[in-house]
Design a protein around this motif. Structure first.
Motif, short mmCIF file in Angstrom:
data_model
loop_
_atom_site.label_atom_id
_atom_site.label_comp_id
_atom_site.label_asym_id
_atom_site.label_seq_id
_atom_site.Cartn_x
_atom_site.Cartn_y
_atom_site.Cartn_z
N ILE A 288 6.81 7.47 -4.01
CA ILE A 288 6.07 6.29 -3.57
C ILE A 288 6.38 6.04 -2.10
CG2 ILE A 288 5.75 3.81 -3.90
CD1 ILE A 288 6.83 4.31 -6.83
N TYR A 289 5.34 5.96 -1.28
CA TYR A 289 5.51 5.68 0.14
C TYR A 289 4.62 4.52 0.56
CZ TYR A 289 8.77 9.13 1.88
OH TYR A 289 9.92 9.81 2.16
N LEU A 290 5.19 3.59 1.31
CA LEU A 290 4.47 2.46 1.87
C LEU A 290 4.55 2.53 3.39
CD1 LEU A 290 5.05 1.51 -1.07
CD2 LEU A 290 5.41 -0.79 -0.16
N CYS A 291 3.42 2.47 4.05
CA CYS A 291 3.38 2.46 5.51
C CYS A 291 3.40 1.02 6.00
CB CYS A 291 2.12 3.17 6.02
SG CYS A 291 1.98 3.15 7.82
N HIS A 292 4.46 0.66 6.72
CA HIS A 292 4.59 -0.69 7.27
C HIS A 292 4.06 -0.80 8.69
CE1 HIS A 292 6.74 -2.08 3.81
NE2 HIS A 292 7.76 -1.25 3.98
N ASP A 293 4.14 0.28 9.46
CA ASP A 293 3.68 0.21 10.84
C ASP A 293 3.46 1.62 11.37
OD1 ASP A 293 2.93 -0.94 13.25
OD2 ASP A 293 4.98 -1.08 14.01
N VAL B 32 0.99 5.67 -0.67
CA VAL B 32 0.86 6.99 -1.29
C VAL B 32 1.68 6.99 -2.57
CG1 VAL B 32 1.26 9.47 -1.09
CG2 VAL B 32 0.54 8.15 0.92
N ILE B 33 1.07 7.39 -3.67
CA ILE B 33 1.76 7.53 -4.95
C ILE B 33 1.43 8.90 -5.51
CG2 ILE B 33 2.04 6.65 -7.29
CD1 ILE B 33 0.97 3.94 -6.24
N ALA B 34 2.46 9.66 -5.84
CA ALA B 34 2.27 11.00 -6.41
C ALA B 34 3.36 11.24 -7.44
CB ALA B 34 2.32 12.06 -5.33
N ASP B 35 3.08 12.12 -8.40
CA ASP B 35 4.16 12.46 -9.32
C ASP B 35 4.47 13.95 -9.26
OD1 ASP B 35 2.89 13.99 -11.58
OD2 ASP B 35 1.84 12.12 -11.98
N TYR B 36 5.71 14.25 -9.63
CA TYR B 36 6.25 15.60 -9.69
C TYR B 36 6.74 15.88 -11.11
CZ TYR B 36 6.11 16.20 -4.63
OH TYR B 36 5.68 16.34 -3.32
N PRO B 37 6.90 17.13 -11.49
CA PRO B 37 7.35 17.43 -12.85
C PRO B 37 8.71 16.82 -13.20
CG PRO B 37 6.43 19.39 -11.82
CD PRO B 37 6.53 18.35 -10.75
N SER B 38 9.58 16.62 -12.20
CA SER B 38 10.90 16.06 -12.47
C SER B 38 11.47 15.44 -11.20
CB SER B 38 11.86 17.14 -12.98
OG SER B 38 12.16 18.07 -11.95
N LEU C 14 10.32 5.97 -1.70
CA LEU C 14 11.06 5.81 -2.94
C LEU C 14 10.80 6.99 -3.87
CD1 LEU C 14 9.96 2.13 -3.70
CD2 LEU C 14 12.08 2.84 -2.57
N LEU C 15 11.79 7.25 -4.72
CA LEU C 15 11.64 8.22 -5.80
C LEU C 15 12.11 7.53 -7.07
CD1 LEU C 15 11.02 11.04 -6.85
CD2 LEU C 15 13.32 11.74 -6.14
N ALA C 16 11.22 7.42 -8.06
CA ALA C 16 11.54 6.73 -9.30
C ALA C 16 11.21 7.62 -10.48
CB ALA C 16 10.74 5.42 -9.39
N ASP C 17 12.08 7.60 -11.51
CA ASP C 17 11.75 8.41 -12.68
C ASP C 17 10.72 7.68 -13.54
OD1 ASP C 17 13.09 6.51 -14.17
OD2 ASP C 17 14.73 7.82 -14.77
N GLY C 18 10.12 8.43 -14.46
CA GLY C 18 9.07 7.83 -15.29
C GLY C 18 8.92 8.55 -16.60
N PRO C 19 8.54 7.83 -17.64
CA PRO C 19 8.43 8.44 -18.96
C PRO C 19 7.12 9.13 -19.25
CG PRO C 19 7.97 6.11 -19.11
CD PRO C 19 8.32 6.38 -17.67
#
Length: 226
Positions: A6-11, A56-62, A91-96
């Motif tokens: 997850i990436y957020l562009c602030h400026d 930007v939101i993307a997922d990876y296999p792990s 950010l990098l967050a896990d997910g089910p």
């Protein structure tokens, strides 16, 4: 178990550097199975005090696969252009939930892009403290599913890759429309009331570099020095 980048562009201080980053990092995705949910589509702040120009939101296999890509020599080198030209929270967050069902197509680039024939809405919720209720992930997930959405993640397993915001918990939910996403959040704000969250409503989809954040097109090293 998949992981969400997850990436957020602030400026943006130097648009040329940012566009260089977008160009030179493309080869690093080859073979990565990066599933893009949203990239620089319209975003609205529902709760919180922040400037967010793009998400930007993307997922990876792990989790491990994403960290290996993030720490790869090619990406480490390429992201220096973004660091010089913009301010992002990463950010990098896990997910089910392995949620590749909305991917339209996978090319040799390694990127799975969203289906442009559908227009989902995402609620991205970033908390600065860990929830006091141990049942918090289950309760949030149940409320999302009851509203017809998909809980992609509700987790406290979060790595802050870049940026200053101390994010300790993440919720990412997808709904069929942005209206449905907004309706769910309006009815469920008490779930997150104790965590001082930043909450965003993001349209699903993907924009090519030349259409990203058009209100920041003129930013360059020349303008940032004034």
């Amino acid at each position: 178990m998949p992981a969400y980048l997850i990436y957020l562009c602030h400026d943006v201080t130097d648009r040329t550097e940012l566009e260089t980053y977008w160009r030179v990092t493309q080869p690093t995705f080859k073979g990565q199975q990066t599933h893009v949910h949203t990239a620089y589509t319209p975003v609205e702040i529902l709760t919180g005090d922040a400037t967010v120009h793009g998400v930007v939101i993307a997922d990876y296999p792990s989790f491990e696969a994403c960290r290996a890509w993030y720490d790869s020599p090619g990406y480490v080198s390429g992201r220096q252009h973004r660091i010089r030209g913009a301010d992002y929270l990463g950010l990098l967050a896990d997910g089910p939930t392995a949620d590749a069902a909305t991917a339209a197509d996978e090319s040799d680039s390694g990127l799975l892009l969203p289906d442009l024939d559908v227009d989902p809405g995402y609620v991205l919720w970033l908390g600065t403290t860990e929830p006091s209720d141990s049942q918090w992930p289950a309760k949030v997930s149940e409320s999302i599913v009851a509203a017809g959405g998909v809980c992609l993640t509700a987790t406290t397993h979060v790595d802050v890759l870049e940026g200053k915001r101390p994010v300790r918990s993440v919720v990412l939910a997808r709904f069929a429309t942005t209206a449905a996403a907004r309706s769910w959040y309006a009815a469920n704000q008490p779930v997150s009331a104790d965590q001082d969250p930043l909450v965003l409503l993001v349209e699903g989809g993907w924009l090519p570099p030349e259409k990203r954040m058009p209100h920041l097109q003129a930013r360059s090293s020349a303008t940032s020095s004034t």
